[in-house]
Enzyme design. Sequence first.
Site, PDB file in Angstrom:
ATOM      1  N   ASP A  10      -0.977  -3.268 -40.343  1.00 30.36           N
ATOM      2  CA  ASP A  10      -1.447  -2.352 -41.314  1.00 30.36           C
ATOM      3  C   ASP A  10      -0.353  -1.371 -41.508  1.00 30.36           C
ATOM      4  O   ASP A  10       0.831  -1.224 -40.782  1.00 30.36           O
ATOM      5  CB  ASP A  10      -2.873  -2.501 -40.907  1.00 30.36           C
ATOM      6  CG  ASP A  10      -3.019  -1.362 -40.842  1.00 30.36           C
ATOM      7  OD1 ASP A  10      -2.238  -0.637 -39.351  1.00 30.36           O
ATOM      8  OD2 ASP A  10      -4.352  -0.800 -40.323  1.00 30.36           O
ATOM      9  N   HIS A  11      -0.340  -0.519 -42.986  1.00 27.91           N
ATOM     10  CA  HIS A  11       0.405   0.458 -43.014  1.00 27.91           C
ATOM     11  C   HIS A  11      -0.008   1.408 -42.348  1.00 27.91           C
ATOM     12  O   HIS A  11       0.974   2.542 -41.590  1.00 27.91           O
ATOM     13  CB  HIS A  11      -0.855   1.052 -44.347  1.00 27.91           C
ATOM     14  CG  HIS A  11      -2.282   1.537 -44.331  1.00 27.91           C
ATOM     15  ND1 HIS A  11      -3.019   0.104 -44.157  1.00 27.91           N
ATOM     16  CD2 HIS A  11      -2.839   2.713 -44.485  1.00 27.91           C
ATOM     17  CE1 HIS A  11      -4.235   0.521 -44.387  1.00 27.91           C
ATOM     18  NE2 HIS A  11      -3.983   2.420 -43.991  1.00 27.91           N
ATOM     19  N   CYS A  66      -1.556  -1.415 -35.501  1.00 29.67           N
ATOM     20  CA  CYS A  66      -2.688  -0.501 -36.425  1.00 29.67           C
ATOM     21  C   CYS A  66      -2.300   1.401 -36.098  1.00 29.67           C
ATOM     22  O   CYS A  66      -1.548   1.449 -34.723  1.00 29.67           O
ATOM     23  CB  CYS A  66      -4.421  -1.116 -36.892  1.00 29.67           C
ATOM     24  SG  CYS A  66      -4.663  -0.812 -35.130  1.00 29.67           S
ATOM     25  N   THR A  68      -4.575   3.070 -34.466  1.00 29.68           N
ATOM     26  CA  THR A  68      -4.990   2.936 -33.341  1.00 29.68           C
ATOM     27  C   THR A  68      -4.864   1.993 -32.590  1.00 29.68           C
ATOM     28  O   THR A  68      -4.904   1.763 -31.065  1.00 29.68           O
ATOM     29  CB  THR A  68      -6.991   3.928 -33.285  1.00 29.68           C
ATOM     30  OG1 THR A  68      -7.500   2.491 -33.595  1.00 29.68           O
ATOM     31  CG2 THR A  68      -6.970   4.824 -34.235  1.00 29.68           C
ATOM     32  N   HIS A  99      -3.006 -10.629 -14.485  1.00 22.08           N
ATOM     33  CA  HIS A  99      -4.522 -11.242 -14.010  1.00 22.08           C
ATOM     34  C   HIS A  99      -5.640 -11.368 -15.726  1.00 22.08           C
ATOM     35  O   HIS A  99      -6.583 -12.113 -15.116  1.00 22.08           O
ATOM     36  CB  HIS A  99      -5.066  -9.375 -14.504  1.00 22.08           C
ATOM     37  CG  HIS A  99      -4.774  -9.142 -12.123  1.00 22.08           C
ATOM     38  ND1 HIS A  99      -5.534  -8.360 -11.724  1.00 22.08           N
ATOM     39  CD2 HIS A  99      -3.824  -9.165 -11.556  1.00 22.08           C
ATOM     40  CE1 HIS A  99      -5.170  -8.247 -10.964  1.00 22.08           C
ATOM     41  NE2 HIS A  99      -4.174  -8.648 -10.801  1.00 22.08           N
ATOM     42  N   ARG A 133      -6.440 -16.793  -8.919  1.00 18.51           N
ATOM     43  CA  ARG A 133      -7.939 -16.932  -9.867  1.00 18.51           C
ATOM     44  C   ARG A 133      -8.013 -16.279 -10.519  1.00 18.51           C
ATOM     45  O   ARG A 133      -9.027 -16.197 -11.405  1.00 18.51           O
ATOM     46  CB  ARG A 133      -8.885 -15.969  -8.238  1.00 18.51           C
ATOM     47  CG  ARG A 133      -8.208 -14.846  -8.167  1.00 18.51           C
ATOM     48  CD  ARG A 133      -8.295 -13.658  -6.838  1.00 18.51           C
ATOM     49  NE  ARG A 133      -7.990 -12.218  -6.758  1.00 18.51           N
ATOM     50  CZ  ARG A 133      -6.754 -11.792  -7.028  1.00 18.51           C
ATOM     51  NH1 ARG A 133      -6.120 -12.553  -6.608  1.00 18.51           N
ATOM     52  NH2 ARG A 133      -6.199 -10.482  -6.974  1.00 18.51           N
ATOM     53  N   HIS A 134      -7.760 -15.737 -11.277  1.00 23.36           N
ATOM     54  CA  HIS A 134      -7.286 -15.082 -12.859  1.00 23.36           C
ATOM     55  C   HIS A 134      -7.092 -16.188 -13.584  1.00 23.36           C
ATOM     56  O   HIS A 134      -7.831 -16.118 -14.643  1.00 23.36           O
ATOM     57  CB  HIS A 134      -6.161 -14.366 -12.550  1.00 23.36           C
ATOM     58  CG  HIS A 134      -6.245 -13.529 -11.389  1.00 23.36           C
ATOM     59  ND1 HIS A 134      -6.770 -12.055 -11.807  1.00 23.36           N
ATOM     60  CD2 HIS A 134      -4.979 -13.055 -10.406  1.00 23.36           C
ATOM     61  CE1 HIS A 134      -6.437 -10.935 -10.701  1.00 23.36           C
ATOM     62  NE2 HIS A 134      -5.318 -11.408  -9.737  1.00 23.36           N
TER      63      HIS A 134
END
Length: 141
Positions: A10-11, A66, A68, A99, A133-134
């Site tokens: 985004d901006h 973005c 954050t 993982h 296992r992951h």
Amino acid sequence: MTIDIYIGSDHGGFKLKNIIIKHLNELGYSVQDAGCYSEDSCDYPVIAKEVVNEVLETGKKGILVCGTGIGMSIAANRYSGIRASHCTDTFTARMTRMHNDSNILCLGERVTGAGLALDIVDIWLNTEFEGGRHLNRIKML
Ligand code: RB5
């Protein structure tokens, strides 16, 4: 041209996204930009959906930026088959590939400086999923 990586912002992530695109192009990756294409205000869920659709359709990786990194990760993780990882350090970037088989990397332009962000991108792109296992665990998601 075959697309290697799908990217969007985004901006709030526009400037960092362009730095990442330039970096990836210099490394020889072909990158498809789903927008936005200016710093005009726009809605991150719309862009996230564009990149999500490409990642789900092609099996390639995506990067969402973005302000954050959080809005993009919330938006992307609403879609089945998406494992979007908001990373602010290189350790979690490596571990989320090993993982979680992370298929979308989310970054925050207002949180993570460009130098660190590019290291995070490089490590995330170059770390393989461990499977085993992951794999059982991501099947439970
Ligand atoms: C835009 O101002 C900002 O809210 C957005 O880029 C993002 O940080 C949302 O999570």
